[in-house]
Motif scaffolding. Structure first.
Motif, PDB file in Angstrom:
ATOM      1  N   PRO A  16      33.845  -5.513   9.677  1.00 15.96           N
ATOM      2  CA  PRO A  16      33.571  -4.166   8.725  1.00 15.96           C
ATOM      3  C   PRO A  16      32.708  -2.453   9.163  1.00 15.96           C
ATOM      4  N   SER A  17      31.440  -3.144   9.858  1.00 17.68           N
ATOM      5  CA  SER A  17      31.320  -2.288   9.669  1.00 17.68           C
ATOM      6  C   SER A  17      30.922  -1.602  11.811  1.00 17.68           C
ATOM      7  N   ALA A  18      31.316  -2.801  12.187  1.00 18.98           N
ATOM      8  CA  ALA A  18      30.535  -2.079  14.338  1.00 18.98           C
ATOM      9  C   ALA A  18      32.128  -2.594  14.540  1.00 18.98           C
ATOM     10  N   GLY A  19      33.649  -2.519  14.137  1.00 18.87           N
ATOM     11  CA  GLY A  19      34.379  -1.788  14.934  1.00 18.87           C
ATOM     12  C   GLY A  19      34.779  -3.653  15.832  1.00 18.87           C
ATOM     13  N   GLU A  49      22.560  -9.378  27.934  1.00 27.53           N
ATOM     14  CA  GLU A  49      22.259  -8.760  26.748  1.00 27.53           C
ATOM     15  C   GLU A  49      22.269  -9.562  25.133  1.00 27.53           C
ATOM     16  N   LYS A  50      21.375  -9.191  24.472  1.00 25.15           N
ATOM     17  CA  LYS A  50      22.369  -9.789  22.762  1.00 25.15           C
ATOM     18  C   LYS A  50      21.812  -8.338  21.904  1.00 25.15           C
ATOM     19  N   GLN A  51      22.687  -9.000  20.993  1.00 22.87           N
ATOM     20  CA  GLN A  51      23.128  -7.567  20.166  1.00 22.87           C
ATOM     21  C   GLN A  51      23.182  -8.744  18.680  1.00 22.87           C
ATOM     22  N   ALA A  52      22.369  -8.060  17.213  1.00 16.53           N
ATOM     23  CA  ALA A  52      22.114  -8.972  16.512  1.00 16.53           C
ATOM     24  C   ALA A  52      23.510  -7.900  15.318  1.00 16.53           C
ATOM     25  N   PHE A  53      24.300  -8.575  14.306  1.00 14.59           N
ATOM     26  CA  PHE A  53      25.236  -8.036  13.797  1.00 14.59           C
ATOM     27  C   PHE A  53      24.269  -8.945  12.343  1.00 14.59           C
TER      28      PHE A  53
END
Length: 87
Positions: A16-19, A49-53
Motif C-alpha cells: 500500500p505505501s512501500a511500493g 540487510e533487514k527491513q521492517a514493514f
C-alpha cells in the motif's frame, strides 16, 4: 540426464505505501500479527540487510508470500508427477 531447475527471478508484491517489492529477493521473512498491536514483517534480503514493514504493508507482503509459496508448491508437485510418469 540433466536436471534443470527453473526458479522465477521476480515474484512481485505491491504494498500500500512501500511500493513494489520482489519476493524472490527475500532470504527470510518473519511475520508477527500482534507486535505492538499491529502486524509487522521483518524481511531479510538476499544481501543480509533487514527491513521492517508494518501494518498494511506487512499484511500485503505476507499474503503475497503465501500465494507465491502455494504456486511454487503446485509447480513442484506437477513437475515431480511428470518425472515419475517418464520412467
Amino acid at each position: 540426464m540433466h536436471t534443470i531447475i527453473n526458479t522465477p527471478s521476480v515474484f512481485t508484491c505491491k504494498t500500500p505505501s512501500a511500493g513494489w517489492i520482489n519476493l524472490a529477493q527475500i532470504r527470510q521473512l518473519e511475520y508477527d500479527e500482534v507486535f505492538h498491536s499491529y502486524p509487522v514483517a521483518i524481511v531479510t534480503w538476499h544481501n543480509g540487510e533487514k527491513q521492517a514493514f508494518k501494518r498494511e504493508n506487512a499484511t500485503a507482503i505476507m499474503q503475497a508470500w503465501v500465494e507465491a509459496t502455494t504456486l511454487l508448491e503446485q509447480r513442484c508437485n506437477c513437475n515431480s508427477h511428470r518425472v515419475k510418469n517418464r520412467r
